[in-house]
Scaffold this active site. Structure first.
Site, PDB file in Angstrom:
ATOM      1  CG  ASP A 129      -1.579  -1.201   1.420  1.00 42.20           C
ATOM      2  OD1 ASP A 129      -2.616  -1.594   0.686  1.00 42.20           O
ATOM      3  OD2 ASP A 129      -1.203  -2.082   2.336  1.00 42.20           O
ATOM      4  CD  GLU A 153      -0.968  -3.108  -6.887  1.00 42.41           C
ATOM      5  OE1 GLU A 153      -1.966  -3.951  -6.486  1.00 42.41           O
ATOM      6  OE2 GLU A 153      -1.206  -2.019  -7.471  1.00 42.41           O
TER       7      GLU A 153
HETATM    8  O1  TRH Z   1       4.731  -5.902   0.608  1.00 47.50           O
HETATM    9  P1  TRH Z   1       3.892  -6.564  -0.281  1.00 47.50           P
HETATM   10  O2  TRH Z   1       3.259  -7.988  -0.389  1.00 47.50           O
HETATM   11  O3  TRH Z   1       2.549  -5.774  -0.366  1.00 47.50           O
HETATM   12  C1  TRH Z   1       1.291  -6.356  -0.532  1.00 47.50           C
HETATM   13  C2  TRH Z   1       0.724  -6.267  -1.947  1.00 47.50           C
HETATM   14  O4  TRH Z   1       0.507  -4.895  -2.622  1.00 47.50           O
HETATM   15  C3  TRH Z   1      -0.772  -6.742  -2.025  1.00 47.50           C
HETATM   16  O5  TRH Z   1      -1.260  -6.633  -3.203  1.00 47.50           O
HETATM   17  C4  TRH Z   1      -1.523  -5.839  -1.007  1.00 47.50           C
HETATM   18  O6  TRH Z   1      -2.699  -6.508  -0.831  1.00 47.50           O
HETATM   19  C5  TRH Z   1      -0.944  -6.172   0.363  1.00 47.50           C
HETATM   20  O7  TRH Z   1       0.522  -5.587   0.167  1.00 47.50           O
HETATM   21  C6  TRH Z   1      -1.564  -5.167   1.295  1.00 47.50           C
HETATM   22  O8  TRH Z   1       4.380  -6.417  -1.685  1.00 47.50           O
HETATM   23  P2  TRH Z   1       4.759  -5.444  -2.817  1.00 47.50           P
HETATM   24  O9  TRH Z   1       3.589  -5.147  -3.353  1.00 47.50           O
HETATM   25  O10 TRH Z   1       5.765  -5.788  -3.715  1.00 47.50           O
HETATM   26  O11 TRH Z   1       5.584  -4.024  -2.010  1.00 47.50           O
HETATM   27  C7  TRH Z   1       6.484  -4.209  -1.639  1.00 47.50           C
HETATM   28  C8  TRH Z   1       7.299  -2.982  -1.543  1.00 47.50           C
HETATM   29  O12 TRH Z   1       8.385  -2.901  -0.839  1.00 47.50           O
HETATM   30  C9  TRH Z   1       7.619  -2.371  -2.807  1.00 47.50           C
HETATM   31  O13 TRH Z   1       7.427  -1.005  -3.037  1.00 47.50           O
HETATM   32  C10 TRH Z   1       8.984  -2.600  -3.180  1.00 47.50           C
HETATM   33  C11 TRH Z   1       9.474  -2.251  -1.631  1.00 47.50           C
HETATM   34  N1  TRH Z   1      10.886  -3.051  -1.140  1.00 47.50           N
HETATM   35  C12 TRH Z   1      11.864  -1.876  -1.011  1.00 47.50           C
HETATM   36  O14 TRH Z   1      11.636  -0.802  -1.190  1.00 47.50           O
HETATM   37  N2  TRH Z   1      12.942  -2.581  -0.392  1.00 47.50           N
HETATM   38  C13 TRH Z   1      12.934  -3.984  -0.195  1.00 47.50           C
HETATM   39  O15 TRH Z   1      14.045  -4.178   0.121  1.00 47.50           O
HETATM   40  C14 TRH Z   1      11.971  -4.709  -0.588  1.00 47.50           C
HETATM   41  C15 TRH Z   1      12.364  -6.236  -0.386  1.00 47.50           C
HETATM   42  C16 TRH Z   1      10.991  -4.284  -1.073  1.00 47.50           C
END
Ligand code: TRH
Length: 386
Positions: free
Chosen positions: A20, A276
C-alpha cells in the site's frame, strides 16, 4: 490546450506489508517530480512507511520529502481544503469530515479510488467507471492499473527504463553497486537470484535443491524471506550475513530503499517477487521472474495468477510456456516437488526468458504510465466540470 495544473491528496492506509505505502509513495513522488504539482500524502502508519523510506521521521506528524507534503492520517482529522484531485488508495475511505469538505467545493475534487492491479479481463470494463455517493454530491471513480490500453497502466517513472539500461549495460556500475551491498569479488562472479516472497512451504525444498545444484548466490530480502531462510538454516541470519550451504551462497539483505531495490532486480539473472509493486518493478527490470501472488481467501488469487500468466506467456514457445506456467503454479500452490523438478529447465531457459522479459517490458512501455493516465483522467474530469 495548455496542460491543466492540478493538486493532489493521496490517502494511504497501511493494511499489512509494504504494498500500500510502496505504491502510494512511488506515485506521490512521481507526481511531485514530473508534474511539479502540490502533493499531500496522508498515511496512517508512519512506522511502516519509515521502513521503506529511511529519511522519514516517524515521530513527526507533518514533513516534506522529495516535494511531497506527508501528513499523519489520524483522528481528529484537521480542517483542510481538499486538493483538486483526491486519490484514495485501495478503497481506504477518507474521513467523513474530509468528504464533507470535498462536497462543499465548487467544482468538487475529482475523487478516484486507485484499485489493486489485476490482469483479469473484467478490469477493462470497470476501469474509470463512476459511482454516485449515496448522500453527498460526489462521484467516486474506479481507476484500475493494468496491462492493456483500456486500463490505467502501470507506475513507471519517466527516466526508469533509461536508468535500467545504463545500469544493465555498465559492468562497472553494477560491480560498484554490488560491492556497496557487501558482495565480495568472488560472490559477484556467481549467478544471482533475488528472493522476495510470502511464507511459502515450498521454499525449504527449493533451498535444499539449490544447495545441491550449481553455484548460485541468493540475495534474500529482509522480512519474511530472511526469517524463512534463517529457519531453514537453523541459525540466526541477520541482515548483512553471508552463509554457504553446499553450492548455495546466501546473503541476507537489509530492507533496501525503493531505488536500490530496483537496482537489485536489474542486477539479478532471475527475481522472485510478490504482491503488486515488486511484481511490477520486476517486469520493468526485464529479467525472468517468479511471482508469489498475495494469497486471498478461497484461492481467489489463483484466478488472478492464471489471468496474468495467460498474458505474460503469450509469444513464448510451447515448451517455455509450460516451464513458466509449471514453476509459477507450483510456487503458488505449494507443490515443492514440482518446483524442484521444474527449476533446472527454468534456469537453463534463462537467456530466452530474458529476451521475452525484455519484449514484455518494451510492449508495456508503449502505453502511458499510471501517473500520466491519472493526470489525464483528472484533467478531463476537471475540464468537464468547468
Ligand atoms: O509488501 P507486499 O506484499 O504488498 C502487498 C501487495 O501490494 C498486496 O497486493 C496488498 O494487498 C498487500 O500488500 C496489502 O509486496 P509489494 O506490493 O511488492 O510491496 C513491496 C514494496 O516494498 C515495494 O514497493 C518494493 C519495496 N521494497 C523495498 O523498497 N525494499 C526492499 O528491500 C524490498 C524487499 C521491497
Amino acid at each position: 490546450m495548455p496542460a491543466m495544473r492540478l493538486s493532489w491528496d493521496i490517502f494511504c492506509s497501511v493494511i499489512d506489508n509494504f504494498g500500500d505505502i510502496g505504491v502510494c509513495w512511488r506515485l506521490a513522488r512521481q507526481l511531485a517530480d514530473e508534474r511539479a504539482e502540490p502533493v499531500r500524502l496522508w498515511v496512517d502508519d508512519l512506522a511502516a512507511f519509515a521502513q521503506l523510506e529511511r529519511r522519514l521521521d516517524a515521530t513527526r506528524d507533518e514533513q516534506d520529502l522529495d516535494g511531497v507534503y506527508i501528513q499523519r492520517w489520524q483522528a481528529p482529522f484537521p480542517a483542510v481544503q481538499p486538493q483538486a484531485v483526491v486519490i484514495e488508495a485501495f478503497a481506504c475511505n477518507p474521513p467523513a469530515d474530509f468528504l464533507a469538505a470535498m462536497a462543499a467545493q465548487r467544482p468538487p475534487p475529482v475523487w478516484i479510488n486507485l484499485e489493486y492491479l489485476s490482469a483479469e479481463a473484467w478490469v477493462e470494463g470497470c476501469h474509470a467507471l463512476g459511482s454516485r455517493h449515496p448522500r453527498l454530491p460526489l462521484t467516486h471513480h474506479f481507476f484500475f492499473p493494468g496491462f492493456t490500453a483500456k486500463t490505467g497502466g502501470l507506475l513507471r517513472e519517466a527516466d526508469l527504463l533509461a536508468a535500467r539500461d545504463v545500469f544493465q549495460t555498465h559492468q562497472g556500475a553494477q560491480q560498484q553497486w554490488l560491492s556497496a551491498l557487501g558482495l565480495d569479488a568472488q560472490e559477484q562472479t556467481l549467478p544471482r537470484v533475488s528472493l522476495f516472497c510470502y511464507d511459502n512451504p515450498v521454499l525449504a525444498e527449493l533451498l535444499a535443491h539449490w544447495s545441491r545444484a550449481q553455484p548460485l548466490c541468493l540475495l534474500v530480502a529482509d522480512g519474511k524471506p530472511r526469517r524463512a531462510v534463517a529457519e531453514w538454516l537453523g541459525e540466526d541470519f541477520p541482515p548483512g550475513s553471508h552463509v554457504q550451504r553446499g553450492q548455495l551462497r546466501l546473503i541476507a539483505l537489509p530492507f533496501l530503499p525503493q531505488s536500490d531495490y530496483d537496482r537489485l532486480l536489474w542486477s539479478c539473472q532471475l527475481n522472485f517477487v510478490r504482491g503488486e509493486d515488486s511484481f511490477v518493478r520486476a517486469q520493468w527490470a526485464a529479467r525472468p521472474m517468479v511471482w508469489h501472488i498475495y494469497p486471498q481467501e478461497e484461492d481467489a488469487h489463483l484466478i488472478k495468477l492464471d489471468a496474468f500468466l495467460a498474458r505474460y506467456t503469450e509469444g513464448l514457445s510451447t515448451a517455455d510456456e509450460a516451464l513458466v506456467q509449471g514453476f509459477w503454479q507450483a510456487w503458488n500452490r505449494g507443490d515443492g516437488e514440482a518446483c524442484v523438478r521444474g527449476w533446472p529447465a527454468l534456469w537453463q531457459a534463462q537467456a530466452r526468458l530474458a529476451e521475452h522479459a525484455r519484449r514484455w517490458s518494451d510492449e508495456l512501455a508503449q502505453a502511458p504510465d499510471l501517473m500520466q493516465a491519472l493526470a489525464a483522467f483528472a484533467s478531463e474530469k476537471r475540464q468537464a466540470a468547468g
